[in-house]
Write an enzyme that holds these catalytic residues in place. Structure first.
Site, PDB file in Angstrom:
ATOM      1  N   ASP A   1       0.817  -1.213   0.000  1.00  0.00           N
ATOM      2  CA  ASP A   1       0.000   0.000   0.000  1.00  0.00           C
ATOM      3  C   ASP A   1       0.858   1.272   0.000  1.00  0.00           C
ATOM      4  O   ASP A   1       1.957   1.288   0.540  1.00  0.00           O
ATOM      5  CB  ASP A   1      -0.895  -0.022   1.244  1.00  0.00           C
ATOM      6  CG  ASP A   1      -2.051   0.959   1.134  1.00  0.00           C
ATOM      7  OD1 ASP A   1      -2.306   1.463   0.027  1.00  0.00           O
ATOM      8  OD2 ASP A   1      -2.684   1.212   2.163  1.00  0.00           O
ATOM      9  N   GLY A   2       0.307   2.315  -0.600  1.00  0.00           N
ATOM     10  CA  GLY A   2       0.969   3.623  -0.543  1.00  0.00           C
ATOM     11  C   GLY A   2       1.634   4.038  -1.847  1.00  0.00           C
ATOM     12  O   GLY A   2       2.289   5.083  -1.907  1.00  0.00           O
ATOM     13  N   ASN A   3       1.432   3.246  -2.890  1.00  0.00           N
ATOM     14  CA  ASN A   3       2.070   3.578  -4.179  1.00  0.00           C
ATOM     15  C   ASN A   3       1.573   4.914  -4.721  1.00  0.00           C
ATOM     16  O   ASN A   3       2.355   5.716  -5.247  1.00  0.00           O
ATOM     17  CB  ASN A   3       1.752   2.505  -5.218  1.00  0.00           C
ATOM     18  CG  ASN A   3       2.281   1.147  -4.822  1.00  0.00           C
ATOM     19  OD1 ASN A   3       3.193   1.049  -4.017  1.00  0.00           O
ATOM     20  ND2 ASN A   3       1.714   0.100  -5.390  1.00  0.00           N
TER      21      ASN A   3
ATOM     22  N   TRP B   1       2.966   7.850  -2.769  1.00  0.00           N
ATOM     23  CA  TRP B   1       4.402   7.984  -3.058  1.00  0.00           C
ATOM     24  C   TRP B   1       4.593   8.765  -4.364  1.00  0.00           C
ATOM     25  O   TRP B   1       5.438   9.651  -4.458  1.00  0.00           O
ATOM     26  CB  TRP B   1       5.017   6.588  -3.158  1.00  0.00           C
ATOM     27  CG  TRP B   1       6.500   6.548  -3.348  1.00  0.00           C
ATOM     28  CD1 TRP B   1       7.459   6.543  -2.378  1.00  0.00           C
ATOM     29  CD2 TRP B   1       7.204   6.504  -4.608  1.00  0.00           C
ATOM     30  NE1 TRP B   1       8.716   6.493  -2.939  1.00  0.00           N
ATOM     31  CE2 TRP B   1       8.585   6.462  -4.303  1.00  0.00           C
ATOM     32  CE3 TRP B   1       6.805   6.481  -5.940  1.00  0.00           C
ATOM     33  CZ2 TRP B   1       9.563   6.402  -5.301  1.00  0.00           C
ATOM     34  CZ3 TRP B   1       7.783   6.427  -6.926  1.00  0.00           C
ATOM     35  CH2 TRP B   1       9.148   6.394  -6.607  1.00  0.00           C
TER      36      TRP B   1
ATOM     37  N   HIS C   1       3.070   2.599  -8.786  1.00  0.00           N
ATOM     38  CA  HIS C   1       2.893   1.144  -8.923  1.00  0.00           C
ATOM     39  C   HIS C   1       4.141   0.510  -9.549  1.00  0.00           C
ATOM     40  O   HIS C   1       4.542  -0.592  -9.185  1.00  0.00           O
ATOM     41  CB  HIS C   1       1.671   0.825  -9.785  1.00  0.00           C
ATOM     42  CG  HIS C   1       0.381   1.248  -9.161  1.00  0.00           C
ATOM     43  ND1 HIS C   1       0.105   1.053  -7.825  1.00  0.00           N
ATOM     44  CD2 HIS C   1      -0.718   1.872  -9.668  1.00  0.00           C
ATOM     45  CE1 HIS C   1      -1.106   1.521  -7.548  1.00  0.00           C
ATOM     46  NE2 HIS C   1      -1.619   2.038  -8.655  1.00  0.00           N
TER      47      HIS C   1
ATOM     48  N   ASN D   1     -10.318  -3.350  -6.690  1.00  0.00           N
ATOM     49  CA  ASN D   1      -9.456  -2.443  -7.464  1.00  0.00           C
ATOM     50  C   ASN D   1      -9.975  -2.129  -8.870  1.00  0.00           C
ATOM     51  O   ASN D   1      -9.536  -1.178  -9.506  1.00  0.00           O
ATOM     52  CB  ASN D   1      -8.011  -2.966  -7.550  1.00  0.00           C
ATOM     53  CG  ASN D   1      -7.233  -2.807  -6.261  1.00  0.00           C
ATOM     54  OD1 ASN D   1      -6.321  -3.581  -5.977  1.00  0.00           O
ATOM     55  ND2 ASN D   1      -7.589  -1.809  -5.458  1.00  0.00           N
ATOM     56  N   TRP D   2     -10.960  -2.920  -9.367  1.00  0.00           N
ATOM     57  CA  TRP D   2     -11.548  -2.624 -10.682  1.00  0.00           C
ATOM     58  C   TRP D   2     -12.235  -1.261 -10.680  1.00  0.00           C
ATOM     59  O   TRP D   2     -12.481  -0.679 -11.728  1.00  0.00           O
ATOM     60  CB  TRP D   2     -12.578  -3.689 -11.077  1.00  0.00           C
ATOM     61  CG  TRP D   2     -12.010  -5.065 -11.252  1.00  0.00           C
ATOM     62  CD1 TRP D   2     -12.187  -6.119 -10.416  1.00  0.00           C
ATOM     63  CD2 TRP D   2     -11.172  -5.549 -12.310  1.00  0.00           C
ATOM     64  NE1 TRP D   2     -11.517  -7.225 -10.882  1.00  0.00           N
ATOM     65  CE2 TRP D   2     -10.884  -6.903 -12.046  1.00  0.00           C
ATOM     66  CE3 TRP D   2     -10.619  -4.965 -13.470  1.00  0.00           C
ATOM     67  CZ2 TRP D   2     -10.092  -7.689 -12.878  1.00  0.00           C
ATOM     68  CZ3 TRP D   2      -9.833  -5.755 -14.300  1.00  0.00           C
ATOM     69  CH2 TRP D   2      -9.572  -7.088 -14.000  1.00  0.00           C
TER      70      TRP D   2
ATOM     71  N   ARG E   1       1.669  -4.368   6.718  1.00  0.00           N
ATOM     72  CA  ARG E   1       0.997  -3.352   5.916  1.00  0.00           C
ATOM     73  C   ARG E   1       1.710  -2.020   6.115  1.00  0.00           C
ATOM     74  O   ARG E   1       1.659  -1.419   7.186  1.00  0.00           O
ATOM     75  CB  ARG E   1      -0.471  -3.191   6.298  1.00  0.00           C
ATOM     76  CG  ARG E   1      -1.140  -2.140   5.411  1.00  0.00           C
ATOM     77  CD  ARG E   1      -2.653  -2.146   5.488  1.00  0.00           C
ATOM     78  NE  ARG E   1      -3.173  -1.363   4.362  1.00  0.00           N
ATOM     79  CZ  ARG E   1      -4.401  -1.441   3.882  1.00  0.00           C
ATOM     80  NH1 ARG E   1      -5.257  -2.267   4.413  1.00  0.00           N
ATOM     81  NH2 ARG E   1      -4.786  -0.689   2.867  1.00  0.00           N
TER      82      ARG E   1
ATOM     83  N   ARG F   1      -5.629  -1.792   8.575  1.00  0.00           N
ATOM     84  CA  ARG F   1      -6.730  -2.735   8.344  1.00  0.00           C
ATOM     85  C   ARG F   1      -6.284  -3.806   7.355  1.00  0.00           C
ATOM     86  O   ARG F   1      -5.256  -3.671   6.692  1.00  0.00           O
ATOM     87  CB  ARG F   1      -7.975  -1.998   7.858  1.00  0.00           C
ATOM     88  CG  ARG F   1      -7.758  -1.235   6.588  1.00  0.00           C
ATOM     89  CD  ARG F   1      -8.999  -0.482   6.134  1.00  0.00           C
ATOM     90  NE  ARG F   1      -8.627   0.349   5.015  1.00  0.00           N
ATOM     91  CZ  ARG F   1      -8.150   1.590   5.112  1.00  0.00           C
ATOM     92  NH1 ARG F   1      -8.029   2.165   6.287  1.00  0.00           N
ATOM     93  NH2 ARG F   1      -7.781   2.261   4.035  1.00  0.00           N
TER      94      ARG F   1
ATOM     95  N   GLU G   1       0.248 -12.453  13.253  1.00  0.00           N
ATOM     96  CA  GLU G   1       0.631 -11.175  13.864  1.00  0.00           C
ATOM     97  C   GLU G   1       0.524 -10.106  12.787  1.00  0.00           C
ATOM     98  O   GLU G   1       0.711 -10.377  11.595  1.00  0.00           O
ATOM     99  CB  GLU G   1       2.089 -11.227  14.362  1.00  0.00           C
ATOM    100  CG  GLU G   1       2.328 -12.181  15.515  1.00  0.00           C
ATOM    101  CD  GLU G   1       1.702 -11.702  16.817  1.00  0.00           C
ATOM    102  OE1 GLU G   1       1.444 -10.484  16.951  1.00  0.00           O
ATOM    103  OE2 GLU G   1       1.461 -12.553  17.689  1.00  0.00           O
TER     104      GLU G   1
HETATM  105  C1  FPP Z   1      -2.040  -0.024  -3.276  1.00  0.00           C
HETATM  106  O1  FPP Z   1      -1.518   1.283  -3.269  1.00  0.00           O
HETATM  107  C2  FPP Z   1      -1.475  -0.770  -4.388  1.00  0.00           C
HETATM  108  C3  FPP Z   1      -2.179  -1.362  -5.373  1.00  0.00           C
HETATM  109  C4  FPP Z   1      -3.643  -1.340  -5.448  1.00  0.00           C
HETATM  110  C5  FPP Z   1      -1.514  -2.056  -6.481  1.00  0.00           C
HETATM  111  C6  FPP Z   1      -0.281  -2.786  -6.077  1.00  0.00           C
HETATM  112  C7  FPP Z   1       0.339  -3.289  -7.297  1.00  0.00           C
HETATM  113  C8  FPP Z   1       1.638  -3.315  -7.509  1.00  0.00           C
HETATM  114  C9  FPP Z   1       2.690  -2.907  -6.567  1.00  0.00           C
HETATM  115  C10 FPP Z   1       2.094  -3.868  -8.781  1.00  0.00           C
HETATM  116  C11 FPP Z   1       2.241  -5.311  -8.567  1.00  0.00           C
HETATM  117  C12 FPP Z   1       2.822  -5.901  -9.698  1.00  0.00           C
HETATM  118  C13 FPP Z   1       3.207  -7.155  -9.740  1.00  0.00           C
HETATM  119  C14 FPP Z   1       3.950  -7.584 -10.889  1.00  0.00           C
HETATM  120  C15 FPP Z   1       2.930  -8.138  -8.664  1.00  0.00           C
HETATM  121  P1  FPP Z   1      -2.478   2.492  -3.552  1.00  0.00           P
HETATM  122  O2  FPP Z   1      -2.531   2.721  -5.002  1.00  0.00           O
HETATM  123  O3  FPP Z   1      -3.796   2.214  -2.894  1.00  0.00           O
HETATM  124  O4  FPP Z   1      -1.727   3.670  -2.844  1.00  0.00           O
HETATM  125  P2  FPP Z   1      -2.410   4.905  -2.114  1.00  0.00           P
HETATM  126  O5  FPP Z   1      -3.146   4.314  -0.941  1.00  0.00           O
HETATM  127  O6  FPP Z   1      -1.256   5.725  -1.713  1.00  0.00           O
HETATM  128  O7  FPP Z   1      -3.301   5.566  -3.108  1.00  0.00           O
END
Ligand code: FPP
Length: 234
Positions: A15-17, A20, A32, A63-64, A182, A188, A201
C-alpha cells in the site's frame, strides 16, 4: 535471530504507491511501477532471511473501481513482470496465484496458469500473488465447492470441518500465515487473507510501499519475534 522466530509465511499489503507518486508530482502508475520493483526485491530479502513463503496483495476484487487508466497501468505492469516471475520460477521458486484470474486478458491468464503449472514442484520458496483476490470471495468459493460435494452426495454437511474448507483455499499448499505487513500507515486487512490471518501477527508501518527496504522487513520480523517470545511461554 533463531530460526523458530522467523515467520514461515508473510503477507504483504503493498500500500501507498499512489501517495508515493503524488509526493513526487507523478502519476499513480509511477508509484505502482516502483512498487513492483520493491515486490521483486522483497522476494529476495525474504529468502535471504529464511522466510519460506511470501504472499503479495497486487490487485483486489475492489481495485476494478479505479480509473481505467490506472487498471490498465497495473495490467501492463503485470505483463512486464510475468517475464520476471518466470525467471524466478527457474530459481526453485513456486508461484501460486490467489484469486479469480478469469477476469484478466487472455494473454495474462494463459501465462499465469502456465507459470503456476510449471513451477509447482519447486520447493525453495513460494511466492503468492493475489490478483483479483478478495478474502470473502475466496471463502465463498470454497463454500460453493463444499455445497456441490454435499449435493452430489460425496460428503454430508454435518461432516464439514474447518480443515476441509481450508484445503479449498488458494493457500492450501502454503505454510500457515504467520505475519501480515501493511505499510503506508493504514491499519486494516482490506479483505486480504482474512481466514488465514486468524492467528497471524500484524505489523503496520508508516513507510510507503515503494520506499520499503530490507531494514523495514527486518524490523517487522523482529517485532514478530518479540511477540512470539512473549506469547510462546506457558
Ligand atoms: C495499493 O496502493 C497498491 C495497489 C492497489 C496495487 C499494487 C500493485 C503493484 C505494486 C504492482 C504489482 C505488480 C506485480 C507484478 C505483482 P495504492 O494505489 O492504494 O496507494 P495509495 O493508498 O497511496 O493511493
Amino acid at each position: 535471530m533463531g530460526d523458530t522466530l522467523i515467520p514461515q509465511h508473510i503477507g504483504f499489503i503493498m500500500d501507498g504507491n499512489g501517495r508515493w507518486a503524488k509526493k513526487r508530482l507523478m502519476p499513480r502508475n509511477f508509484g505502482h511501477n516502483q512498487g513492483a520493483a520493491v515486490f521483486k526485491k522483497t522476494i529476495n530479502w525474504c529468502r535471504e532471511l529464511g522466510v519460506k513463503c511470501a504472499t503479495f496483495y497486487a490487485f483486489s476484487t475492489e481495485n476494478w473501481k479505479r480509473p481505467p487508466d490506472e487498471v490498465k497501468g497495473i495490467m501492463d505492469l503485470l505483463r512486464r513482470y510475468i517475464k520476471d516471475i518466470r525467471e524466478s520460477a527457474k530459481e526453485d521458486i513456486r508461484i501460486i496465484i490467489l484469486g479469480d484470474i478469469s477476469a484478466f486478458d487472455e494473454d495474462i491468464r494463459v501465462e499465469l496458469t502456465d507459470i503456476m503449472e510449471t513451477s509447482k514442484d519447486n520447493t525453495g520458496f513460494i511466492v503468492g500473488i493475489a490478483l483479483n483476490y478478495g478474502g470473502r470471495a475466496e471463502i465463498c468459493r470454497a463454500a460453493k465447492i463444499l455445497s456441490e460435494r454435499c449435493v452430489s452426495g460425496e460428503i454430508s454437511s454435518a461432516d464439514i470441518t474447518e480443515d476441509m474448507l481450508e484445503q479449498l483455499l488458494y493457500t492450501a499448499e502454503m505454510p500457515p500465515l504467520d505475519l501480515v505487513i501493511r505499510p503506508s500507515g493504514e491499519q486494516r486487512l482490506s479483505n486480504f487473507l482474512i481466514w488465514q490471518a486468524a492467528y497471524a501477527e500484524f505489523v503496520f508501518m508508516d513507510v510507503l510501499w515503494p520506499d520499503f527496504t530490507k531494514k523495514d522487513l527486518e524490523y517487522a520480523i523482529n517485532e514478530y519475534a518479540g511477540r512470539s517470545r512473549r506469547f510462546g511461554g506457558i
